[in-house]
Design a protein around this motif. Sequence first.
Motif, PDB file in Angstrom:
ATOM      1  N   ALA A 137       0.829  -1.219   0.000  1.00  0.00           N
ATOM      2  CA  ALA A 137       0.000   0.000   0.000  1.00  0.00           C
ATOM      3  C   ALA A 137       0.853   1.253   0.000  1.00  0.00           C
ATOM      4  O   ALA A 137       0.543   2.248  -0.674  1.00  0.00           O
ATOM      5  CB  ALA A 137      -0.929  -0.013   1.212  1.00  0.00           C
ATOM      6  N   GLU A 138       1.980   1.264   0.735  1.00  0.00           N
ATOM      7  CA  GLU A 138       2.837   2.456   0.806  1.00  0.00           C
ATOM      8  C   GLU A 138       3.479   2.716  -0.542  1.00  0.00           C
ATOM      9  O   GLU A 138       3.585   3.882  -0.970  1.00  0.00           O
ATOM     10  CB  GLU A 138       3.917   2.267   1.873  1.00  0.00           C
ATOM     11  N   VAL A 139       3.930   1.640  -1.262  1.00  0.00           N
ATOM     12  CA  VAL A 139       4.550   1.854  -2.565  1.00  0.00           C
ATOM     13  C   VAL A 139       3.550   2.498  -3.504  1.00  0.00           C
ATOM     14  O   VAL A 139       3.868   3.439  -4.263  1.00  0.00           O
ATOM     15  CB  VAL A 139       5.080   0.513  -3.127  1.00  0.00           C
ATOM     16  N   PRO A 165       5.406  13.270  -9.682  1.00  0.00           N
ATOM     17  CA  PRO A 165       4.881  13.902 -10.886  1.00  0.00           C
ATOM     18  C   PRO A 165       4.478  12.819 -11.890  1.00  0.00           C
ATOM     19  O   PRO A 165       5.008  11.704 -11.890  1.00  0.00           O
ATOM     20  CB  PRO A 165       6.052  14.731 -11.395  1.00  0.00           C
ATOM     21  N   PRO A 166       3.544  13.095 -12.756  1.00  0.00           N
ATOM     22  CA  PRO A 166       3.041  12.072 -13.696  1.00  0.00           C
ATOM     23  C   PRO A 166       4.150  11.432 -14.528  1.00  0.00           C
ATOM     24  O   PRO A 166       4.110  10.231 -14.811  1.00  0.00           O
ATOM     25  CB  PRO A 166       2.058  12.853 -14.573  1.00  0.00           C
ATOM     26  N   GLU A 167       5.149  12.222 -14.894  1.00  0.00           N
ATOM     27  CA  GLU A 167       6.190  11.668 -15.767  1.00  0.00           C
ATOM     28  C   GLU A 167       7.091  10.686 -15.041  1.00  0.00           C
ATOM     29  O   GLU A 167       7.856   9.944 -15.675  1.00  0.00           O
ATOM     30  CB  GLU A 167       7.016  12.804 -16.379  1.00  0.00           C
ATOM     31  N   LEU A 168       7.058  10.673 -13.680  1.00  0.00           N
ATOM     32  CA  LEU A 168       7.945   9.773 -12.931  1.00  0.00           C
ATOM     33  C   LEU A 168       7.206   8.599 -12.308  1.00  0.00           C
ATOM     34  O   LEU A 168       7.844   7.739 -11.682  1.00  0.00           O
ATOM     35  CB  LEU A 168       8.659  10.571 -11.819  1.00  0.00           C
ATOM     36  N   ARG A 169       5.880   8.513 -12.385  1.00  0.00           N
ATOM     37  CA  ARG A 169       5.143   7.485 -11.664  1.00  0.00           C
ATOM     38  C   ARG A 169       5.423   6.072 -12.222  1.00  0.00           C
ATOM     39  O   ARG A 169       5.390   5.108 -11.475  1.00  0.00           O
ATOM     40  CB  ARG A 169       3.635   7.766 -11.754  1.00  0.00           C
ATOM     41  N   GLY A 170       5.696   5.943 -13.480  1.00  0.00           N
ATOM     42  CA  GLY A 170       5.931   4.604 -14.037  1.00  0.00           C
ATOM     43  C   GLY A 170       7.395   4.234 -14.129  1.00  0.00           C
ATOM     44  O   GLY A 170       7.734   3.186 -14.672  1.00  0.00           O
ATOM     45  N   VAL A 203      10.672  11.368  -4.477  1.00  0.00           N
ATOM     46  CA  VAL A 203      11.315  10.253  -5.208  1.00  0.00           C
ATOM     47  C   VAL A 203      12.077   9.373  -4.235  1.00  0.00           C
ATOM     48  O   VAL A 203      12.017   8.126  -4.304  1.00  0.00           O
ATOM     49  CB  VAL A 203      12.219  10.812  -6.316  1.00  0.00           C
ATOM     50  N   ASP A 204      12.833  10.000  -3.312  1.00  0.00           N
ATOM     51  CA  ASP A 204      13.587   9.213  -2.335  1.00  0.00           C
ATOM     52  C   ASP A 204      12.643   8.396  -1.471  1.00  0.00           C
ATOM     53  O   ASP A 204      12.939   7.231  -1.129  1.00  0.00           O
ATOM     54  CB  ASP A 204      14.408  10.152  -1.455  1.00  0.00           C
ATOM     55  N   ALA A 205      11.477   8.969  -1.049  1.00  0.00           N
ATOM     56  CA  ALA A 205      10.520   8.232  -0.236  1.00  0.00           C
ATOM     57  C   ALA A 205       9.955   7.040  -1.008  1.00  0.00           C
ATOM     58  O   ALA A 205       9.749   5.946  -0.449  1.00  0.00           O
ATOM     59  CB  ALA A 205       9.396   9.169   0.211  1.00  0.00           C
ATOM     60  N   ALA A 206       9.667   7.208  -2.319  1.00  0.00           N
ATOM     61  CA  ALA A 206       9.149   6.093  -3.130  1.00  0.00           C
ATOM     62  C   ALA A 206      10.191   4.983  -3.244  1.00  0.00           C
ATOM     63  O   ALA A 206       9.868   3.778  -3.148  1.00  0.00           O
ATOM     64  CB  ALA A 206       8.749   6.604  -4.515  1.00  0.00           C
ATOM     65  N   LEU A 207      11.466   5.328  -3.452  1.00  0.00           N
ATOM     66  CA  LEU A 207      12.533   4.318  -3.538  1.00  0.00           C
ATOM     67  C   LEU A 207      12.659   3.554  -2.219  1.00  0.00           C
ATOM     68  O   LEU A 207      12.829   2.320  -2.204  1.00  0.00           O
ATOM     69  CB  LEU A 207      13.849   4.996  -3.882  1.00  0.00           C
ATOM     70  N   ALA A 208      12.527   4.250  -1.079  1.00  0.00           N
ATOM     71  CA  ALA A 208      12.606   3.576   0.219  1.00  0.00           C
ATOM     72  C   ALA A 208      11.435   2.625   0.394  1.00  0.00           C
ATOM     73  O   ALA A 208      11.585   1.511   0.942  1.00  0.00           O
ATOM     74  CB  ALA A 208      12.626   4.617   1.341  1.00  0.00           C
ATOM     75  N   ALA A 209      10.217   3.009  -0.041  1.00  0.00           N
ATOM     76  CA  ALA A 209       9.048   2.131   0.079  1.00  0.00           C
ATOM     77  C   ALA A 209       9.213   0.876  -0.773  1.00  0.00           C
ATOM     78  O   ALA A 209       8.829  -0.234  -0.377  1.00  0.00           O
ATOM     79  CB  ALA A 209       7.790   2.900  -0.327  1.00  0.00           C
ATOM     80  N   ILE A 210       9.812   1.023  -1.955  1.00  0.00           N
ATOM     81  CA  ILE A 210      10.060  -0.138  -2.832  1.00  0.00           C
ATOM     82  C   ILE A 210      11.019  -1.108  -2.149  1.00  0.00           C
ATOM     83  O   ILE A 210      10.833  -2.338  -2.186  1.00  0.00           O
ATOM     84  CB  ILE A 210      10.580   0.329  -4.206  1.00  0.00           C
TER      85      ILE A 210
END
Length: 1011
Positions: A359-361, A369-374, A692-699
């Motif tokens: 769920a966090e990821v 931003p939309p260009e970085l979500r995928g 971006v850093d928070a998304a990488l940590a969640a992954i």
Amino acid sequence: MRLHRLTIAAMGPFADEQVVDFDALAASGLFLLEGPTGAGKSTVLDAITFALYGGLAGTESSASRLQSHFAAPGTAPFVELDFSVDGVRHRVRRTPAHVRPKRRAGSGPQTTRDPGGVVLTRLDDAPGRPAGPVSTRVREADQEIGDLVRLTRDQFTQVVALPQGEFARFLRADAEQRRSVLQQIFATEHYESMQRVLVEGRREASGARQAALDAVRAASSAAAEAAGLSAAEREDLVALAGAGGVDESGADPAGSQLRTALLAQAHQLTTRHTQLRNAKIAAETERAQAEQVLAVAQAAEERRLRRAELVARRAELAAQADRHEARVAELAAARAVAPVAALLPGWQRAERELAAAEAEVSRRRADLPPELRGEQPAGLRTAARRLRDRAAAAAALELVEDELAVRTAEHEGAAATIGDLRDAEQRVRVRLDELPALRRARTAAREAAVVATESLEALSATAVAAQARWEAAAELADAVAEAAAAVVAEAAAVDQAQQAVDRHQALVQRRIDGMASELAAQLRPGQPCPVCGAAEHPAPADDPRDEAGVGADDVEAAAADRAIRERDRAVYAGRRAAADARVESVASRTGGLTEAVARAQYDEAAAVLAETRQLAGGLAAADLALQEVEQEAERLRGALAAAEATRREAELAHRAADRALSSARQELATARGQQPSVRAARAEWIATADAVDAALAAIDRLAAAGDTATAAAASVAAEAAAIGQDPAGLAQLARNPTQLAELEGAVADHLVAVAAVAAALATLEGTAPPDDDVEVDLVELEARAWEASRAATELAERAGAAATALRRFEQRRAEAEAAVAELDRVIAATRAPLRVADLAAGNGANLRRITLAAFVLRSRFLSVVAAASSRLERMSGGRYSFVYAEEAAHGRQHAGLGLAVVDQLTGQQRDTRSLSGGETFYASLSLALGLADVVSAEAGGAELETLFIDEGFGSLDPQTLDHVLDVIDELREGGRAVGIVSHVAELKDRIPDRLEVRRDARGASWLRVVA
């Protein structure tokens, strides 16, 4: 006290130092102080008073006479007096407060006020006090002189310089006016103060009595209230307290009645308290017995209720047996799967963490931003690194952006400052344009002050000359009258002298004509003739023309009378010549002007001089004002140059700042792009990089949670297979430690409860008494016990209230008796003050209804009347005497001060206002001398060896003047010196020793002793 020597300098009309030798002047005991009106006779008396007391006679408004306007500027006024008291000689030198030039010139006023001072010196040794300086401090010197003279200043001016005019008014005044004069002379205000103090003491004493009586009433009322008396009984008791307490004779009927009533009430309260206390003891015994019976019945009832409760509990536990067995089976199954159940929480936790990581990821990618979500993790790391590099590059521009607003505000402020500088320059230019006109006005004012200063001397001389002409014109009428009187007197003297010459010549002729008869009368038979020597005298001559004959003594007496008359004629001729010379001298000084014209010229000259002095006095101020204009112009020119330089510098700095601001604004606009500011753009880049850093940590956390969940599932499956259980059913059998403990507790509690109920029933059956099942009426027993308790409580409260009332009454009774004793003490202590206050205020035993101050004033007045009456009899040749005339007093504050004279010729009493001018003079002089005697006696018998008698002799006829001078001669007894202040010409002939006061050409006065 005797006066010896007086020195006056720069005081009043005396510009130069003047010395009066009273020892030489008063050698005969009588001298005359004479001179023209306004020449300074009163100043001599003022100087004596000022030397001794530091002030003048009468009001202090006359203090302006202390500094002479004729003296040279800077001359300090002073008076020095040598006097002796009891044979010890002292000298006092006193300088009044005066205005003098400053010792150091400077800006501002050129004069200052000198406070003056005093020096008191003892010239002779006195017992225990050697000669030498005594004091230079004003208060100390005044105290020393007061102790020596033993007279106040008002007393001194009344008895040393007898004020005739005041006593003429005193003679004709009514009682109220006399009272005011005598109050001032005898200073009876301290008796009035004493009377006020006594009245205040009476008020305090009456207040103390009333307060003590109120305290007795209050204490009696409190005692009645404490005893619980009815309203009528309380009023009776308070009435005994208000009957007056101890009376003035010392009897105490009301106090005794009050004490007796209080004692009887105390006995009643004590009896009542004893009865209630005995009833309380009996009720408490009855209450104890009822409570004991109730306690036994309540214990049996409690046992029956307990037995029924235990039986019901035993049945309840038997009904729970099946539930107990199910808990035992559940507990056994939970204990069997306990080894595998320990792994279940870890597996379940790993599954929950895996779901949370997924769920966090999803949430973190949605924040990008939309260009970085995928993007994959590698692409996300590259994007984050690129955003942070861009933000670091924009950090330096934030400082420029922060300073831009400040620099813009400073730039705008600099523009406003430039405008202010231009306005300031304009104001300075306007003020510089105004200064020439101001300079011209102040230059004109200075020139006017210079002209006024240069004309001061001439105008002052003009004013002095005008004043001299005015005074001469005023004196001319007296001089002409004196000259006319001198002509008449000379004519009379010539007539008398001629008559004396005629008488003398006639007697000489008669003597010559009768000489033969006289020689014939001397002839004796046998004796030789003194003419021819013959011893025989045949035909002696006989002169029938003069039966009486003229002897040598007659001729000598006529010759002596002729010589006297011719000398008188020469004296009157000299006086007439002197009077003519005075008229010529005075007329020459008038300039041919009348007194009105001369006065008008003087007033005009004085006004012009005053205006010119005021204008000249502004010279220094005009110089200063002109200098201020020049200084202001110089200061403004410098300020204008400085303002112009400052404005030019500000304009240059403003243009440079404008160019720098334009460049900075262009650079910032490029850096921030679409954002409102560089700071906002940089914050957005940093926030995106952080997301971006928070998304990488969640992954990364999702990958770790997946690995942990897979390992936990494998462990649970292996353990479940080992015990023969399906991993899916383990969750239903397994219990956590808390649930396991609750099962174990429930099983144990059931077993303990069954055992406890059985044990309690066994104990209860073994301890019950044989009649434990007998039924009792517990409600009735409780009612009896409650009634017994209520009765005991009520009696206890009543006994306690009685005890409290008894204690309160005893306390209030003691307070009431103490208040009665205090009332006795206050009445005894205030009896004397009240009586004295009544006497002083004219109340009570004071039968005359006259106040203390009025009584003292009346006694002093009677002493003055008695002393003055004997002198009046002598001065009037035995015709008049004073008598006290009783007048109706105005209330209790005043005593009648009526005064009348008794005319011995008619035997009638006359009003003092009916006396003629001459009679009024010597009557008022008698009063003045009588007052002097009384005041001297009041002052401790102060010896007054020098005194002055002021004006009034011109109203006396020659015979009355002789009587008055005879009385004054009596004042010289014992070495006393008497000075008469007068300008009556006849007194100059009668009194050879005199102090003359004369004016010089300036208008200043000088003194001369003729002795």
